[in-house]
Motif scaffolding. Structure first.
Motif, mmCIF file in Angstrom:
data_model
loop_
_atom_site.group_PDB
_atom_site.id
_atom_site.type_symbol
_atom_site.label_atom_id
_atom_site.label_comp_id
_atom_site.label_asym_id
_atom_site.label_seq_id
_atom_site.Cartn_x
_atom_site.Cartn_y
_atom_site.Cartn_z
ATOM 1 N N MET A 18 0.797 -1.407 0.606
ATOM 2 C CA MET A 18 0.070 -0.245 0.057
ATOM 3 C C MET A 18 0.976 1.107 -0.127
ATOM 4 O O MET A 18 0.517 2.260 -0.439
ATOM 5 C CB MET A 18 -0.985 -0.124 0.743
ATOM 6 C CG MET A 18 -2.362 -1.425 1.093
ATOM 7 S SD MET A 18 -2.966 -1.426 -0.126
ATOM 8 C CE MET A 18 -4.127 0.157 0.295
ATOM 9 N N LYS A 19 2.450 0.999 0.160
ATOM 10 C CA LYS A 19 3.529 2.638 0.102
ATOM 11 C C LYS A 19 3.898 2.748 -0.600
ATOM 12 O O LYS A 19 3.662 3.987 -1.109
ATOM 13 C CB LYS A 19 4.433 2.112 1.235
ATOM 14 C CG LYS A 19 4.364 1.938 2.437
ATOM 15 C CD LYS A 19 5.631 1.481 3.217
ATOM 16 C CE LYS A 19 5.096 1.712 4.724
ATOM 17 N NZ LYS A 19 6.750 1.382 5.880
ATOM 18 N N GLY A 20 2.939 1.761 -2.213
ATOM 19 C CA GLY A 20 3.496 2.565 -3.634
ATOM 20 C C GLY A 20 2.564 2.955 -4.077
ATOM 21 O O GLY A 20 1.421 3.590 -3.339
ATOM 22 N N ASN A 21 2.686 3.426 -5.728
ATOM 23 C CA ASN A 21 1.537 4.492 -6.832
ATOM 24 C C ASN A 21 0.618 4.224 -7.201
ATOM 25 O O ASN A 21 -0.247 4.157 -8.003
ATOM 26 C CB ASN A 21 2.604 4.622 -7.106
ATOM 27 C CG ASN A 21 3.473 6.464 -5.876
ATOM 28 O OD1 ASN A 21 2.768 6.514 -4.607
ATOM 29 N ND2 ASN A 21 4.321 6.948 -6.300
ATOM 30 N N ASN A 22 0.577 2.194 -6.773
ATOM 31 C CA ASN A 22 -0.751 2.152 -7.257
ATOM 32 C C ASN A 22 -1.767 2.639 -6.734
ATOM 33 O O ASN A 22 -2.369 2.914 -5.831
ATOM 34 C CB ASN A 22 -0.311 0.243 -6.804
ATOM 35 C CG ASN A 22 1.338 -0.158 -7.497
ATOM 36 O OD1 ASN A 22 1.436 0.619 -8.514
ATOM 37 N ND2 ASN A 22 2.018 -1.219 -6.552
ATOM 38 N N VAL A 23 -3.338 1.730 -7.614
ATOM 39 C CA VAL A 23 -4.833 1.885 -6.738
ATOM 40 C C VAL A 23 -4.679 0.398 -7.315
ATOM 41 O O VAL A 23 -4.629 -0.020 -7.939
ATOM 42 C CB VAL A 23 -5.376 2.629 -8.208
ATOM 43 C CG1 VAL A 23 -7.177 2.778 -8.110
ATOM 44 C CG2 VAL A 23 -4.582 4.333 -8.025
ATOM 45 N N ASP A 51 -6.076 5.090 -2.868
ATOM 46 C CA ASP A 51 -5.028 4.619 -3.684
ATOM 47 C C ASP A 51 -6.216 3.658 -3.776
ATOM 48 O O ASP A 51 -5.625 2.224 -3.995
ATOM 49 C CB ASP A 51 -3.756 4.632 -3.364
ATOM 50 C CG ASP A 51 -3.398 5.611 -3.828
ATOM 51 O OD1 ASP A 51 -3.477 6.123 -4.165
ATOM 52 O OD2 ASP A 51 -2.354 5.879 -2.824
ATOM 53 N N VAL A 52 -7.593 3.308 -3.652
ATOM 54 C CA VAL A 52 -8.731 2.620 -3.177
ATOM 55 C C VAL A 52 -9.582 2.148 -4.583
ATOM 56 O O VAL A 52 -10.519 3.437 -3.791
ATOM 57 C CB VAL A 52 -8.558 2.335 -1.882
ATOM 58 C CG1 VAL A 52 -9.676 0.766 -1.814
ATOM 59 C CG2 VAL A 52 -7.529 1.581 -0.663
#
Length: 79
Positions: A18-23, A51-52
């Motif tokens: 979750m620390k990354g820049n992903n959704v 991010d969710v």
């Protein structure tokens, strides 16, 4: 203890991801009563999570059970 250790390990791994820049997309189904009366309140609060992305549907319990067994859903809420 192995089950508890596995839960903690999965939690720690999830925090790192979750620390990354992903959704991340969460697929959630609920039965009619829960979906109609409770889910909107939950979703409105969860929208604030960055991010969710939450995809949710209201369906009957049997179809929800089938989706869980096939690994299609992340979360199911039925009464």
């Amino acid at each position: 203890m192995p089950i508890a250790e596995n839960i903690i390990k999965n939690f720690e791994e999830s925090k790192e991801i979750m620390k990354g820049n992903n959704v991340y997309q969460i697929k959630l189904d609920a039965s009619a009563t829960i979906g109609t009366y409770l889910l909107d309140n939950f979703i409105s609060k969860a929208i604030d999570l960055k991010d969710v992305e939450i995809k949710y549907f209201v369906d009957n319990t049997l179809k929800i059970e089938e989706k869980i067994l096939k690994g299609i859903l992340d979360i199911a809420v039925v009464e």
